[in-house]
Every structure is written in C-alpha cells, then in structure tokens.
Design an enzyme around this catalytic site. Structure first.
Site, PDB file in Angstrom:
ATOM      1  N   HIS A 169       0.831  -1.198   0.000  1.00 56.95           N
ATOM      2  CA  HIS A 169       0.000   0.000   0.000  1.00 56.95           C
ATOM      3  C   HIS A 169       0.870   1.254   0.000  1.00 56.95           C
ATOM      4  O   HIS A 169       2.083   1.210   0.222  1.00 56.95           O
ATOM      5  CB  HIS A 169      -0.933  -0.009   1.207  1.00 56.95           C
ATOM      6  CG  HIS A 169      -2.033  -1.018   1.089  1.00 56.95           C
ATOM      7  ND1 HIS A 169      -3.052  -1.129   2.010  1.00 56.95           N
ATOM      8  CD2 HIS A 169      -2.287  -1.973   0.141  1.00 56.95           C
ATOM      9  CE1 HIS A 169      -3.875  -2.100   1.649  1.00 56.95           C
ATOM     10  NE2 HIS A 169      -3.424  -2.634   0.521  1.00 56.95           N
ATOM     11  N   ALA A 225     -25.713   9.090 -29.358  1.00 52.06           N
ATOM     12  CA  ALA A 225     -26.759  10.010 -28.969  1.00 52.06           C
ATOM     13  C   ALA A 225     -27.908   9.323 -28.251  1.00 52.06           C
ATOM     14  O   ALA A 225     -28.414   9.827 -27.248  1.00 52.06           O
ATOM     15  CB  ALA A 225     -27.273  10.742 -30.208  1.00 52.06           C
ATOM     16  N   ALA A 231     -18.261  13.140 -27.025  1.00 49.96           N
ATOM     17  CA  ALA A 231     -17.465  14.032 -27.862  1.00 49.96           C
ATOM     18  C   ALA A 231     -18.452  14.842 -28.688  1.00 49.96           C
ATOM     19  O   ALA A 231     -19.173  14.289 -29.527  1.00 49.96           O
ATOM     20  CB  ALA A 231     -16.531  13.232 -28.763  1.00 49.96           C
ATOM     21  N   ARG A 281     -10.453   4.853 -20.142  1.00 48.95           N
ATOM     22  CA  ARG A 281     -11.017   3.502 -20.223  1.00 48.95           C
ATOM     23  C   ARG A 281     -10.327   2.534 -19.269  1.00 48.95           C
ATOM     24  O   ARG A 281     -10.964   1.630 -18.716  1.00 48.95           O
ATOM     25  CB  ARG A 281     -10.875   2.961 -21.650  1.00 48.95           C
ATOM     26  CG  ARG A 281     -11.818   3.539 -22.683  1.00 48.95           C
ATOM     27  CD  ARG A 281     -11.501   2.939 -24.052  1.00 48.95           C
ATOM     28  NE  ARG A 281     -12.369   3.459 -25.096  1.00 48.95           N
ATOM     29  CZ  ARG A 281     -12.252   3.134 -26.385  1.00 48.95           C
ATOM     30  NH1 ARG A 281     -11.291   2.301 -26.770  1.00 48.95           N
ATOM     31  NH2 ARG A 281     -13.085   3.658 -27.277  1.00 48.95           N
ATOM     32  N   ASP A 290     -19.655   2.633 -36.421  1.00 46.46           N
ATOM     33  CA  ASP A 290     -18.211   2.785 -36.240  1.00 46.46           C
ATOM     34  C   ASP A 290     -17.451   1.467 -36.095  1.00 46.46           C
ATOM     35  O   ASP A 290     -16.232   1.444 -36.249  1.00 46.46           O
ATOM     36  CB  ASP A 290     -17.926   3.646 -35.003  1.00 46.46           C
ATOM     37  CG  ASP A 290     -18.414   5.078 -35.162  1.00 46.46           C
ATOM     38  OD1 ASP A 290     -18.623   5.506 -36.309  1.00 46.46           O
ATOM     39  OD2 ASP A 290     -18.586   5.772 -34.132  1.00 46.46           O
ATOM     40  N   GLU A 323     -19.666   5.462 -23.781  1.00 39.32           N
ATOM     41  CA  GLU A 323     -19.174   6.364 -24.810  1.00 39.32           C
ATOM     42  C   GLU A 323     -20.242   6.708 -25.847  1.00 39.32           C
ATOM     43  O   GLU A 323     -19.923   7.066 -26.977  1.00 39.32           O
ATOM     44  CB  GLU A 323     -17.935   5.759 -25.473  1.00 39.32           C
ATOM     45  CG  GLU A 323     -16.798   5.537 -24.484  1.00 39.32           C
ATOM     46  CD  GLU A 323     -15.464   5.270 -25.151  1.00 39.32           C
ATOM     47  OE1 GLU A 323     -15.268   5.681 -26.305  1.00 39.32           O
ATOM     48  OE2 GLU A 323     -14.612   4.625 -24.510  1.00 39.32           O
ATOM     49  N   CYS A 326      -5.263   1.201   6.662  1.00 37.48           N
ATOM     50  CA  CYS A 326      -6.028  -0.015   6.980  1.00 37.48           C
ATOM     51  C   CYS A 326      -5.475  -0.670   8.242  1.00 37.48           C
ATOM     52  O   CYS A 326      -4.303  -0.546   8.574  1.00 37.48           O
ATOM     53  CB  CYS A 326      -5.998  -0.982   5.809  1.00 37.48           C
ATOM     54  SG  CYS A 326      -4.362  -1.682   5.458  1.00 37.48           S
ATOM     55  N   GLU A 373       1.173   3.783   2.008  1.00 40.28           N
ATOM     56  CA  GLU A 373       1.876   4.134   3.242  1.00 40.28           C
ATOM     57  C   GLU A 373       3.191   3.373   3.369  1.00 40.28           C
ATOM     58  O   GLU A 373       4.225   3.934   3.749  1.00 40.28           O
ATOM     59  CB  GLU A 373       0.996   3.817   4.460  1.00 40.28           C
ATOM     60  CG  GLU A 373      -0.321   4.569   4.488  1.00 40.28           C
ATOM     61  CD  GLU A 373      -1.467   3.756   3.902  1.00 40.28           C
ATOM     62  OE1 GLU A 373      -2.553   3.743   4.493  1.00 40.28           O
ATOM     63  OE2 GLU A 373      -1.260   3.121   2.828  1.00 40.28           O
ATOM     64  N   TRP A 412     -14.000  11.213 -36.918  1.00 42.08           N
ATOM     65  CA  TRP A 412     -13.607  11.577 -35.565  1.00 42.08           C
ATOM     66  C   TRP A 412     -14.000  13.029 -35.325  1.00 42.08           C
ATOM     67  O   TRP A 412     -13.571  13.915 -36.072  1.00 42.08           O
ATOM     68  CB  TRP A 412     -12.104  11.404 -35.369  1.00 42.08           C
ATOM     69  CG  TRP A 412     -11.659   9.990 -35.519  1.00 42.08           C
ATOM     70  CD1 TRP A 412     -11.065   9.410 -36.591  1.00 42.08           C
ATOM     71  CD2 TRP A 412     -11.781   8.967 -34.535  1.00 42.08           C
ATOM     72  NE1 TRP A 412     -10.780   8.106 -36.341  1.00 42.08           N
ATOM     73  CE2 TRP A 412     -11.215   7.801 -35.081  1.00 42.08           C
ATOM     74  CE3 TRP A 412     -12.307   8.927 -33.242  1.00 42.08           C
ATOM     75  CZ2 TRP A 412     -11.167   6.599 -34.381  1.00 42.08           C
ATOM     76  CZ3 TRP A 412     -12.249   7.740 -32.556  1.00 42.08           C
ATOM     77  CH2 TRP A 412     -11.684   6.602 -33.128  1.00 42.08           C
TER      78      TRP A 412
END
Length: 351
Positions: free
Chosen positions: A44, A286, A148, A178, A194, A283, A69, A46, A164
């Site tokens: 971890h 519409a 986009a 992603r 696409d 993603e 923890c 720490e 694009w």
C-alpha cells in the site's frame, strides 16, 4: 496532501478493486518519502512512502489520502508499518468505508499517534468515487458518460458518423480513461456505424481489460463485426430485450458473447452489476447517452468539445431530455477543465 492525491492517481487502471491511494512523509517541512499503491496485491501507499523515507520517518508526519487499513488482506495492516516506523503524526483525507479495512484511526490513536482527519476530503472522495459507490452496495454500476460533441452539441453528423469529432490528443485521453473502468459501453447505433474495438490502447495498461458492453435490444450486433469476432480475446457483453431473436442470440453466444436480458435500461444496469461490473464508462452515442441522462443514472459526465459545427441534422444526445424551468434544472459540479490539442474537456459530477 495535494501531492499525495497526485501520487494516488498514478495507480489508475492497476489497483481495482482497491482504491487509489497516495502518501507523503514529511519532516521539518521537507518531504522525505513518497509512495502510492502501484497495483492490486502490491504494498500500500503508506508502506511505499515509509520505505522511501527510511529512518527519516521516525518522528515525522505521514500524509495519506485514505485512512490507513488495520486488517490483514493481500498485505499486512498499514497501521503496523506506521507504528514500526515511529511516525509521530498521521493526516488522512477520507475515512475508509470498507468495514473490513476500517479502524486504522482508532488503532493509531490508541498507540499514541496524533491523528488528523478530513484534510482535502472532497478531493479524496472525488478521486475514489467508484470505490465509495461500490462499498455502499448499489444496484447498478458507478456510471460515467463520455460525449465528444461539436460546438452545437452534436455527437455525430447527419449520417450518424462520429469518427472523428475530436483529435488525437483527446482520443488518447479517452484510452487512458477507459483503463480505470470495469466496462466500456456503447449503444448499438455506434457499434453498427463505427465498429469500434473499445479496447485500451496507450501507455496505461489495465490490470484487467474492461469488458466491452453493447446496449442492443434486438441483437443487431453483427457476428462478423470486430466486437463479436474478438469476444474470446476481450470479453463482450450485450444487453438485449428478453424477446430478442433467439437465433441471433445463439449466433453471438457461439462466438463467446455474453447476452444479458433486460426489459429497461435500469434493468440492464442492474444485470451488469450482478454480472460483476462495478464501474461503467459509456461512450454514447446520442441514443444511449440521452437515455442515460434522462434516466438520471449518470454519476459523472465528460464532455469533449471540438471546434466545429455539425448543424441541426446532427445527432443530439440532449434532445431526449425534459425542459425544466431554469430554477428547477439540476446543476452539476465542475471537477476538471483541460485542453487536449484543439479540444476542451469538461468533467462534471452529479450532486
């Protein structure tokens, strides 16, 4: 603490289902050690910071983005390492909501360590929002929507083409994004037009590649398309109506595609959660984007705005929304504004 938050983000895509955590050891106004959680099952934050500090940690202050923890999981309790290092004071941003891991604060205080909590708490909660969402035991995945859009709010041209709208820099950022999710999703319209791969391509290699999800009520996803053909390489799940054609379901399942039946969008999200998907990066396009917004299931919205106009015949993801009076409209909280080449990203959180 702000430096610790920056360090925590370096674990993006590598630590799930653990949270992103960063830590800084400071002594006499100087940083003497830094660390972050680099991967699931690894030490971890720490522990990494204390190792970097060495003997300088004795009598120092440890800043960490999440309460240390106090349980033995994949690694020993961080509280043990803190006490062994002789740290005098611990400052943390957010309490650990996991009942198995929580309690570190009490352990440290009982041992005489000074503890301060809540420093930069909002930023820490934002950083690990999917983790906190999952601990609460929700019915649906943590859901983020990326759109986009053109300057006039269109996500595709009049022929439905969206590749694009944004440039290479924005697309590279999407690949990075992603990597931190359990699944990446599109609607069937985007899948047909696409034929996207929906994989992560870029410098961040996810520990577990996100499942690729298509919302497709009538199972129109072509067996010969890129998604179905590669389903045995990177998992593909299709959310379909219960009465979708049986022969299409059989054809997709024969290729390794998993088909979930759901009457409504909310049911589909519930089925994805039951299938083990804790976070979903949608993603569009519409239709799916508008449906998610209308159903009020979007926890975070990422708008990449490109400097072009597509006109009134372009696909508008906001057309499906209600039109409330200004005083009754929901307002979102801005988390981030950043330029990627010619494009601008605005990230908004739902309150």
């Amino acid at each position: 603490m702000r430096r610790a938050l920056e360090l925590a983000a370096r674990g993006w895509g590598r630590v799930a289902p653990n949270p992103l955590v960063g830590a800084v050891v400071a002594r006499d106004g100087e940083v003497v050690g830094e660390g972050w959680h680099t991967g699931y099952g690894r030490p971890h934050a720490e522990v990494e910071a204390l190792r970097a500090a060495g003997e300088a940690a004795r009598g120092a202050t440890l800043y960490v983005t999440l309460e240390p923890c106090a349980h033995h999981g994949k690694t020993p309790p961080c509280t043990d390492a803190i006490l062994a290092a002789g740290v005098r004071r611990v400052v943390f941003a957010a309490s650990d909501p996991n009942p198995r891991a929580a309690g570190g604060c009490a352990v440290l205080e009982a041992a005489g360590v000074e503890v301060e909590r809540g420093v930069e708490m909002r930023a820490a909660l934002d950083l690990n929002a999917p983790f906190f969402h999952g601990i609460a035991g929700p019915e649906r995945p943590w859901t983020e929507l990326k759109l986009a859009v053109s300057l006039d709010g269109r996500v595709a041209d009049r022929d439905g083409r969206s590749a694009w709208i944004t440039g290479e820099e924005a697309r590279a950022e999407v690949h990075r994004m992603r990597a931190g999710f359990g699944a990446v999703a599109v609607g069937i319209g985007t899948a047909l037009v696409d034929d996207p791969r929906l994989t992560v391509r870029g410098p961040v290699e996810p520990r577990v590649p996100p499942v690729r999800v298509v919302f497709d009520r009538r199972l129109r996803l072509p067996p010969g398309g890129g998604l179905a053909r590669t389903a045995r390489e990177v998992p593909v799940t299709v959310v379909a109506a219960p009465d979708a054609p049986a022969e299409r379901r059989a054809a997709l399942e024969a290729l390794g595609v998993r088909v979930l039946a759901a009457e409504t969008l909310w049911d589909g999200l519930r089925e994805l959660r039951r299938a083990g998907i804790g976070s979903l990066f949608c993603e569009g396009g519409a239709v799916l984007g508008g449906a998610l917004l209308r159903a009020e299931v979007v926890d975070r919205l990422h708008l990449f705005q490109a400097p072009l106009f597509l006109g009134p015949e372009g696909a508008n993801p906001f057309a499906a929304l209600d039109s409330p009076p200004i005083g009754e409209a929901d307002r979102w909280r801005r988390l981030r504004t950043e330029a990627f080449g010619p494009d601008t990203l605005v990230t908004l959180a739902k309150e």
